[in-house]
Design an enzyme around this catalytic site. Structure first.
Site, mmCIF file in Angstrom:
data_model
loop_
_atom_site.group_PDB
_atom_site.id
_atom_site.type_symbol
_atom_site.label_atom_id
_atom_site.label_comp_id
_atom_site.label_asym_id
_atom_site.label_seq_id
_atom_site.Cartn_x
_atom_site.Cartn_y
_atom_site.Cartn_z
ATOM 1 N N THR A 27 6.515 2.952 -60.685
ATOM 2 C CA THR A 27 7.807 2.262 -60.551
ATOM 3 C C THR A 27 7.610 0.755 -60.405
ATOM 4 O O THR A 27 6.819 0.305 -59.571
ATOM 5 C CB THR A 27 8.590 2.796 -59.324
ATOM 6 O OG1 THR A 27 8.803 4.202 -59.496
ATOM 7 C CG2 THR A 27 9.924 2.091 -59.179
ATOM 8 N N GLU A 28 8.330 -0.007 -61.233
ATOM 9 C CA GLU A 28 8.292 -1.469 -61.130
ATOM 10 C C GLU A 28 9.451 -2.008 -60.299
ATOM 11 O O GLU A 28 9.310 -3.043 -59.641
ATOM 12 C CB GLU A 28 8.343 -2.094 -62.526
ATOM 13 C CG GLU A 28 7.107 -1.844 -63.371
ATOM 14 C CD GLU A 28 7.192 -2.516 -64.729
ATOM 15 O OE1 GLU A 28 8.029 -3.436 -64.900
ATOM 16 O OE2 GLU A 28 6.424 -2.125 -65.629
ATOM 17 N N ALA A 29 10.586 -1.312 -60.339
ATOM 18 C CA ALA A 29 11.777 -1.786 -59.614
ATOM 19 C C ALA A 29 12.433 -0.637 -58.868
ATOM 20 O O ALA A 29 12.675 0.436 -59.437
ATOM 21 C CB ALA A 29 12.771 -2.413 -60.586
#
Length: 306
Positions: A27-29
C-alpha cells in the site's frame, strides 16, 4: 457458490502480523474515514496519533476522506491540530468540499445561488469555490406560522439545494429546500451523503445526514445526486491529485455501506475497524453482502501487530 448460484465472497481476514506486513508493503496510500476511526465526537481514539506517525515514517501517503459535512477542510485541519495531529488541508477530502467541487466541475452558473441544509462547512467550501450560499445554521433560528393565507417566499435564483448533516434542521428549512427543488426550473438536489447515523459525540450514535436527505427526498419525490462515499466522485478527485493506482490504496473505515463499499467500488484494498458503527456481530451477519478484505478492533492494532 452459494444457494443462489452466486460466487461466495471470501471471508474477511482478521489483521495479523503476517497480513498486516503484506498490507503495509503493498500500500502506498491509506485513506481514512474520521468519525469512528480517528475520533468519536471530539475525543481522539486511543493510539491513533502514534499509528499515523508509524505509517508516515514508513513513507505512506495519508488522506482523510470524511462524509461529515459539518466542517470545511480548514476546520477539519484545525480539529486535527487541536487533537495533536498535524494534518494539512490538502490531505483532507470532506463531503462539504465534494459538494462544492461537484458544482464547479459541472459548470454551475456563478449567478445562481445554493440553498444549504447543513453546516458552516458547506457554506465555506461553496464560498471558496466562488458560489453564493444561503441558509445553513442561520436558518435554524427561523420559524414558520401555519395559518390562513400564509404564503412562504423563497429565492427564485436558487439553482441547487445541498443537504448534509444538520443539527438545526427545522420546518422552515424543509419548506425552503422543497420549494426550491420543486418550483425553481432545473434546481439540483445534492446530498453530501446518506449515512443513517454517526458518532457526533463519543458516547453514542446520532441521526446522520441520511435523515435530512430522506425528508427532502420524500417532500420533493426526487432522488439526490450523492457526492460523498460510497459515490466515486471523491475518488475521482483523489486520483487526479495523487496519481496512485487504486490497487495500491487501502480504505480504512468503520462503515460497510459507505467506507468499505467506497473502497471496493474503486478497486482499493479495504480495512474495517470495529471502533465505530460496525460491530463484529454486524460484520458476521449472514445477510451482510459487503465484506472488507481485513478487519481489526481499532486502528492502533497496527502498533501492536507490527
Amino acid at each position: 457458490m452459494n444457494a443462489n448460484g452466486e460466487a461466495a465472497k471470501a471471508a474477511p481476514e482478521l489483521l495479523s502480523p503476517q497480513n498486516a506486513r503484506l498490507l503495509l508493503d503493498s500500500t502506498e496510500a491509506f485513506l481514512f474515514d474520521c468519525d469512528g476511526v480517528i475520533w468519536k465526537g471530539d475525543k481522539l481514539i486511543d493510539g491513533v496519533s502514534e499509528t499515523l506517525d508509524l505509517l508516515r515514517s514508513k513513507g505512506k501517503k495519508l488522506v482523510f476522506v470524511t462524509n461529515n459535512s459539518s466542517k470545511s477542510r480548514r476546520q477539519y485541519a484545525e480539529k486535527f491540530n487541536s487533537l495533536g495531529i498535524a494534518v494539512s488541508e490538502d490531505e483532507i477530502f470532506s463531503s462539504s468540499f465534494a459538494a462544492a467541487m461537484f458544482l464547479k466541475v459541472n459548470d454551475f452558473p456563478q449567478e445562481k445561488k445554493v440553498y444549504v441544509i447543513g453546516g458552516e462547512g458547506i457554506l465555506e467550501e461553496l464560498q471558496l469555490a466562488g458560489f453564493t450560499g444561503l441558509g445553513g445554521p442561520e436558518d435554524g433560528k427561523k420559524t414558520v406560522e401555519l395559518k390562513s393565507n400564509c404564503f412562504f417566499e423563497h429565492d427564485k435564483s436558487v439553482g441547487a439545494v445541498v443537504v448534509g448533516i444538520d443539527p438545526y434542521i427545522n420546518y422552515y428549512k424543509l419548506q425552503y429546500g422543497t420549494l426550491c427543488i420543486r418550483e425553481n426550473p432545473g434546481c439540483l438536489f445534492i446530498a453530501t451523503n446518506l449515512d443513517a447515523v454517526g458518532h457526533m459525540t463519543d458516547l453514542q450514535e446520532w441521526p446522520g445526514a441520511g435523515c435530512m436527505v430522506g425528508a427532502i427526498s420524500s417532500s420533493t419525490e426526487k432522488k439526490p445526486m450523492v457526492v460523498g462515499k460510497p459515490s466515486t466522485f471523491m475518488m475521482d478527485f483523489l486520483l487526479q491529485k495523487y496519481h496512485i493506482n487504486t490497487s495500491k490504496m487501502c480504505m480504512v473505515g468503520d462503515r460497510l455501506d459507505t467506507d468499505i463499499l467506497f473502497g471496493q467500488n474503486a478497486g482499493c484494498k479495504t480495512l474495517l475497524v470495529l471502533s465505530g458503527v460496525t460491530t463484529q456481530a454486524i460484520l458476521q451477519d449472514p445477510s451482510n453482502k459487503i465484506q472488507p478484505d481485513y478487519y481489526t478492533s481499532k486502528l492502533s492494532d497496527f502498533l501492536r501487530i507490527l
